[in-house]
Motif scaffolding. Sequence first.
Motif, PDB file in Angstrom:
ATOM      1  N   PRO A  31     -17.537  22.693  30.862  1.00  0.00           N
ATOM      2  CA  PRO A  31     -18.867  22.951  31.240  1.00  0.00           C
ATOM      3  C   PRO A  31     -19.395  24.457  31.026  1.00  0.00           C
ATOM      4  N   ARG A  32     -18.447  25.353  30.465  1.00  0.00           N
ATOM      5  CA  ARG A  32     -19.085  26.531  30.079  1.00  0.00           C
ATOM      6  C   ARG A  32     -19.847  26.543  28.960  1.00  0.00           C
ATOM      7  N   TRP A  33     -19.556  25.336  27.916  1.00  0.00           N
ATOM      8  CA  TRP A  33     -20.203  25.554  26.711  1.00  0.00           C
ATOM      9  C   TRP A  33     -21.139  24.170  26.637  1.00  0.00           C
ATOM     10  N   TYR A  34     -21.006  23.412  27.522  1.00  0.00           N
ATOM     11  CA  TYR A  34     -22.265  22.237  27.525  1.00  0.00           C
ATOM     12  C   TYR A  34     -22.912  21.931  28.980  1.00  0.00           C
ATOM     13  N   ILE A  35     -23.551  23.036  29.266  1.00  0.00           N
ATOM     14  CA  ILE A  35     -24.050  22.958  30.882  1.00  0.00           C
ATOM     15  C   ILE A  35     -23.428  22.414  31.821  1.00  0.00           C
ATOM     16  N   SER A  36     -23.034  21.300  32.332  1.00  0.00           N
ATOM     17  CA  SER A  36     -21.983  21.097  33.320  1.00  0.00           C
ATOM     18  C   SER A  36     -21.091  19.984  33.051  1.00  0.00           C
ATOM     19  N   GLY A  37     -20.920  20.031  31.586  1.00  0.00           N
ATOM     20  CA  GLY A  37     -19.568  19.056  31.196  1.00  0.00           C
ATOM     21  C   GLY A  37     -20.183  17.766  31.144  1.00  0.00           C
ATOM     22  N   HIS A  38     -19.026  17.107  31.378  1.00  0.00           N
ATOM     23  CA  HIS A  38     -19.240  15.467  31.472  1.00  0.00           C
ATOM     24  C   HIS A  38     -20.107  15.149  32.863  1.00  0.00           C
ATOM     25  N   GLU A  39     -20.088  15.816  33.872  1.00  0.00           N
ATOM     26  CA  GLU A  39     -20.861  15.314  35.216  1.00  0.00           C
ATOM     27  C   GLU A  39     -22.228  15.477  34.852  1.00  0.00           C
ATOM     28  N   TYR A  40     -22.791  16.102  33.801  1.00  0.00           N
ATOM     29  CA  TYR A  40     -24.044  16.005  33.147  1.00  0.00           C
ATOM     30  C   TYR A  40     -24.538  14.526  32.945  1.00  0.00           C
ATOM     31  N   SER A  41     -23.520  13.998  32.020  1.00  0.00           N
ATOM     32  CA  SER A  41     -23.986  12.446  31.854  1.00  0.00           C
ATOM     33  C   SER A  41     -23.572  11.774  33.038  1.00  0.00           C
ATOM     34  N   ARG A  42     -22.625  11.913  33.511  1.00  0.00           N
ATOM     35  CA  ARG A  42     -22.380  11.075  34.677  1.00  0.00           C
ATOM     36  C   ARG A  42     -23.471  10.676  35.767  1.00  0.00           C
ATOM     37  N   ARG A  43     -24.223  12.101  36.032  1.00  0.00           N
ATOM     38  CA  ARG A  43     -25.239  11.916  36.995  1.00  0.00           C
ATOM     39  C   ARG A  43     -26.400  10.843  36.527  1.00  0.00           C
ATOM     40  N   HIS A  44     -26.856  10.947  35.264  1.00  0.00           N
ATOM     41  CA  HIS A  44     -27.869   9.853  35.076  1.00  0.00           C
ATOM     42  C   HIS A  44     -27.283   8.340  34.974  1.00  0.00           C
ATOM     43  N   TYR A  45     -25.972   8.252  34.595  1.00  0.00           N
ATOM     44  CA  TYR A  45     -25.699   6.831  34.566  1.00  0.00           C
ATOM     45  C   TYR A  45     -25.382   6.336  36.011  1.00  0.00           C
ATOM     46  N   ARG A  46     -24.952   7.244  36.914  1.00  0.00           N
ATOM     47  CA  ARG A  46     -24.590   6.869  38.195  1.00  0.00           C
ATOM     48  C   ARG A  46     -26.198   6.511  38.905  1.00  0.00           C
ATOM     49  N   PHE A  47     -27.143   7.315  38.623  1.00  0.00           N
ATOM     50  CA  PHE A  47     -28.297   7.297  39.305  1.00  0.00           C
ATOM     51  C   PHE A  47     -28.999   5.861  38.978  1.00  0.00           C
ATOM     52  N   TRP A  48     -29.169   5.520  37.570  1.00  0.00           N
ATOM     53  CA  TRP A  48     -29.818   4.511  37.276  1.00  0.00           C
ATOM     54  C   TRP A  48     -28.937   3.131  37.520  1.00  0.00           C
ATOM     55  N   SER A  49     -27.748   3.204  37.328  1.00  0.00           N
ATOM     56  CA  SER A  49     -26.813   2.102  37.798  1.00  0.00           C
ATOM     57  C   SER A  49     -27.090   1.566  39.071  1.00  0.00           C
ATOM     58  N   GLU A  50     -27.126   2.701  40.030  1.00  0.00           N
ATOM     59  CA  GLU A  50     -27.416   2.317  41.424  1.00  0.00           C
ATOM     60  C   GLU A  50     -28.703   1.881  41.661  1.00  0.00           C
ATOM     61  N   LYS A  51     -29.606   2.299  41.090  1.00  0.00           N
ATOM     62  CA  LYS A  51     -31.081   1.671  41.101  1.00  0.00           C
ATOM     63  C   LYS A  51     -31.225   0.312  40.743  1.00  0.00           C
ATOM     64  N   VAL A  52     -30.482   0.079  39.485  1.00  0.00           N
ATOM     65  CA  VAL A  52     -30.576  -1.294  38.951  1.00  0.00           C
ATOM     66  C   VAL A  52     -30.028  -2.397  40.062  1.00  0.00           C
ATOM     67  N   LEU A  74     -17.684   9.151  30.814  1.00  0.00           N
ATOM     68  CA  LEU A  74     -18.264   8.628  32.318  1.00  0.00           C
ATOM     69  C   LEU A  74     -17.095   8.656  33.267  1.00  0.00           C
ATOM     70  N   GLY A  75     -15.821   8.433  33.036  1.00  0.00           N
ATOM     71  CA  GLY A  75     -14.838   8.559  33.780  1.00  0.00           C
ATOM     72  C   GLY A  75     -15.117   7.287  34.944  1.00  0.00           C
ATOM     73  N   GLU A  76     -14.999   7.569  36.135  1.00  0.00           N
ATOM     74  CA  GLU A  76     -14.881   6.372  37.084  1.00  0.00           C
ATOM     75  C   GLU A  76     -16.449   5.956  37.465  1.00  0.00           C
ATOM     76  N   VAL A  77     -17.353   6.577  36.981  1.00  0.00           N
ATOM     77  CA  VAL A  77     -18.883   6.042  36.906  1.00  0.00           C
ATOM     78  C   VAL A  77     -18.747   4.652  36.009  1.00  0.00           C
ATOM     79  N   ASN A  78     -17.944   4.390  35.160  1.00  0.00           N
ATOM     80  CA  ASN A  78     -17.835   3.107  34.344  1.00  0.00           C
ATOM     81  C   ASN A  78     -17.736   1.942  35.235  1.00  0.00           C
ATOM     82  N   ILE A  79     -17.020   2.127  36.523  1.00  0.00           N
ATOM     83  CA  ILE A  79     -16.818   0.942  37.273  1.00  0.00           C
ATOM     84  C   ILE A  79     -18.467   0.604  37.748  1.00  0.00           C
ATOM     85  N   LEU A  80     -19.126   1.542  38.410  1.00  0.00           N
ATOM     86  CA  LEU A  80     -20.546   1.444  38.850  1.00  0.00           C
ATOM     87  C   LEU A  80     -21.214   0.654  37.682  1.00  0.00           C
ATOM     88  N   LEU A  81     -21.023   1.251  36.390  1.00  0.00           N
ATOM     89  CA  LEU A  81     -22.117   0.893  35.519  1.00  0.00           C
ATOM     90  C   LEU A  81     -21.692  -0.492  34.866  1.00  0.00           C
TER      91      LEU A  81
END
Length: 208
Positions: A31-52, A74-81
């Motif tokens: 996360p030091r070199w890419y904004i907030s690391g993988h959590e940055y991607s996870r928040r998008h996939y988590r939000f839209w998966s929940e909305k669907v 995505l780690g554990e967000v894969n389950i929701l996705l």
Amino acid sequence: KPQSFKLRKQLQSQGAKKIVSVFDENSGDDPRWYISGHEYSRRHYRFWSEKVLQEPWLGVIFKPKKPKTLCQRLGEVNILLDEAKKTGRLIILDGASQNASIIPPVLAAMASDISLQAIFIAGTTGLECALAGIPSLSMDFEGWKRSFRYQLGEGRVIFPNYENLWKVLTEHWNSKNGVPGLGDWSSIINELDPFRDGRAAERMGNYL
């Protein structure tokens, strides 16, 4: 256009009435070199998966920049996705070469009612969608307000968080004429591309 039309019909056949395309711009391990690391991607996939899963009328198209690393990122967000994918109203465009997606953003955008660039510091995807005539939005979690794109309007093109975005989208879809100016880049589009004649590759070739 034919591919986009087919993609849109596929989602509509599963009950989607409104479709959003979301562009994931990759993430990094540290996360030091890419904004907030993988959590940055996870928040998008988590939000839209929940909305669907919550909204039976919503369809979502994800176009990741690097599909081959998506599951690992995505780690554990894969389950929701995976649950959201089972509805038939969430699609991931995962065609890729060894290093990146081979699918142009505009293919997803033209199948959608709204396009969303998930990271503000990369602007070309948002521009490509706007040039195709699709309302083009951007998330700016970092608050990079020195960007000239803020001329387009916070709360109309640029959003600081998903709470604000969803509130405006809901208002837009529930009102007869929609929210004025939502996703509209017309005030700066001539500055970014004064031609819009389909001959960009020719000009670049001549220049090179």
